[in-house]
Design an enzyme around this catalytic site. Structure first.
Site, PDB file in Angstrom:
ATOM      1  N   SER A  97      -5.298 -16.422   6.901  1.00 17.05           N
ATOM      2  CA  SER A  97      -4.767 -17.477   7.611  1.00 17.05           C
ATOM      3  C   SER A  97      -3.222 -17.679   7.225  1.00 17.05           C
ATOM      4  CB  SER A  97      -5.579 -18.582   7.018  1.00 17.05           C
ATOM      5  OG  SER A  97      -6.798 -18.829   7.688  1.00 17.05           O
ATOM      6  N   LYS A 100      -1.381 -17.838  10.500  1.00 17.46           N
ATOM      7  CA  LYS A 100      -0.888 -19.315  11.171  1.00 17.46           C
ATOM      8  C   LYS A 100       0.486 -19.864  10.811  1.00 17.46           C
ATOM      9  CE  LYS A 100      -6.128 -20.112  11.021  1.00 17.46           C
ATOM     10  NZ  LYS A 100      -7.298 -20.503  10.146  1.00 17.46           N
ATOM     11  N   SER A 157      -6.092 -25.692   8.642  1.00 13.14           N
ATOM     12  CA  SER A 157      -6.434 -24.084   8.943  1.00 13.14           C
ATOM     13  C   SER A 157      -7.313 -23.922  10.231  1.00 13.14           C
ATOM     14  CB  SER A 157      -6.741 -23.292   7.774  1.00 13.14           C
ATOM     15  OG  SER A 157      -6.170 -21.974   7.749  1.00 13.14           O
ATOM     16  N   LYS A 270       0.629 -22.649   2.342  1.00 14.54           N
ATOM     17  CA  LYS A 270      -0.693 -22.396   3.313  1.00 14.54           C
ATOM     18  C   LYS A 270      -1.304 -21.492   2.584  1.00 14.54           C
ATOM     19  CE  LYS A 270      -2.691 -22.082   6.875  1.00 14.54           C
ATOM     20  NZ  LYS A 270      -3.890 -21.780   6.104  1.00 14.54           N
TER      21      LYS A 270
END
Length: 322
Positions: A97, A100, A157, A270
């Protein structure tokens, strides 16, 4: 013999503080790839230089490499993009992720009005539940502001948020991914290729922690991205499906559980995880008067175990503050 050995060791060490991720004000292709010495291995392939045995910073603090759970990591002082520490930073990884971050910055830069409402369709959700993708909580037929979708991408997410933005901007996820790959090329992320917007596992979807650091350093210059990246929570405006809106919580801050670092604080981050990628984290911290970014990947564990990506971030940032 002594001279030859000494020369070899010297060439094998990356001197902390001597590399720069890129020169601000210049083409981003003038990246750290062109400034680092790359030594060939026995097969002739390019390999990451042997890193120093300590993580060092301008605060003269250090931490042993063998204490890191992550197989790949890079620490950068943001003010001048100086690489202070790296561990297998050019080795191919799966970003999960962390992908992203690129999805978010491309969406922000390609939407002239972030308050525009985007309708999520049934096709937006196609295959996501079957792939066990993380979701923000939106529903088919929901009309959502673009800015709320970007928050949905970064904080919880949400895969459906990624697809919704991609469809709106480029007509399809495949077309949006082309923009992502072009952005990566423009930034000098030479060892990166994206296949999707979500980070779902794909053999041809790969990067390095060094490339992710280039991306994060660039994206943090965008005020909207920085605001989202450093938000611990966000409540969307009411929609036709959620009359009270939805409140998102940043997955990194949830795992931090109010833990702090010596002489500073972790400002944003993140997280990422797949079986193949391991536990990943891209974070921003302020220690003293300086800001730092740390990107790590390949830590053991999963969602149910100790979050070793968070453990590593705390250890590294604490070593700066001591």
């Amino acid at each position: 013999m002594t001279f030859v050995i000494a020369a070899f060791v010297y060439k094998s060490i990356v001197t902390p503080g001597s590399q720069h991720i890129y020169e601000k004000g210049h083409d981003y292709k003038t990246s750290l790839y062109s400034s680092l010495k790359i030594t060939p291995d026995s097969s002739g392939d390019r390999t990451t230089p042997v890193p120093p045995s300590k993580i060092e910073s301008d605060h003269s603090a250090s931490i042993s490499f063998d204490k890191l759970n992550s197989s790949n990591a890079i620490l950068i002082r943001l003010a001048d993009d100086t690489v202070l520490m790296q561990k297998s930073s050019e080795e191919k990884i799966y970003p999960a992720s962390l992908t992203k971050m690129m999805t978010a910055i491309v969406a922000i830069e390609n939407l002239p009005d972030l308050k525009v409402k985007i309708k999520l369709t049934n096709s937006t959700f196609q295959g996501l539940y079957e792939a066990d993708a993380s979701m923000a909580g939106f529903q088919p037929g929901e009309q959502v502001r673009a800015i709320d979708l970007v928050y949905g991408v970064m904080l919880p997410s949400g895969a459906e948020s990624c697809i919704g933005l991609a469809d709106q901007i480029a007509g399809s996820e495949q077309n949006f991914v082309k923009i992502m790959n072009q952005k990566a090329a423009d930034l000098g992320m030479d060892n990166t290729h994206f296949e999707n917007t979500t980070g779902l596992q794909n053999e041809n979807h790969y990067t390095t922690v060094k490339d992710m650091a280039i991306l994060l350093s660039y994206a943090l210059q965008n005020d909207t991205f920085r605001e989202i990246f450093t938000s611990s929570r966000h409540s969307t405006q009411p929609t036709n499906k959620h009359l009270l809106g939805i409140t998102f919580y940043n997955t990194m801050f949830e795992e931090l559980n109010n833990q702090n670092i010596i002489g500073g604080e972790i400002l944003g981050g993140k997280t990422g995880y797949t079986d193949e990628a391991g536990l990943c984290l891209a974070s921003l911290a302020k220690v003293g008067k300086q800001e730092y970014i740390l990107v790590s990947a390949g830590a053991k564990g999963d969602h149910r175990s100790e979050q070793y990506n968070i453990t590593d971030a705390l250890a590294v940032y604490n070593s700066i503050g001591k």
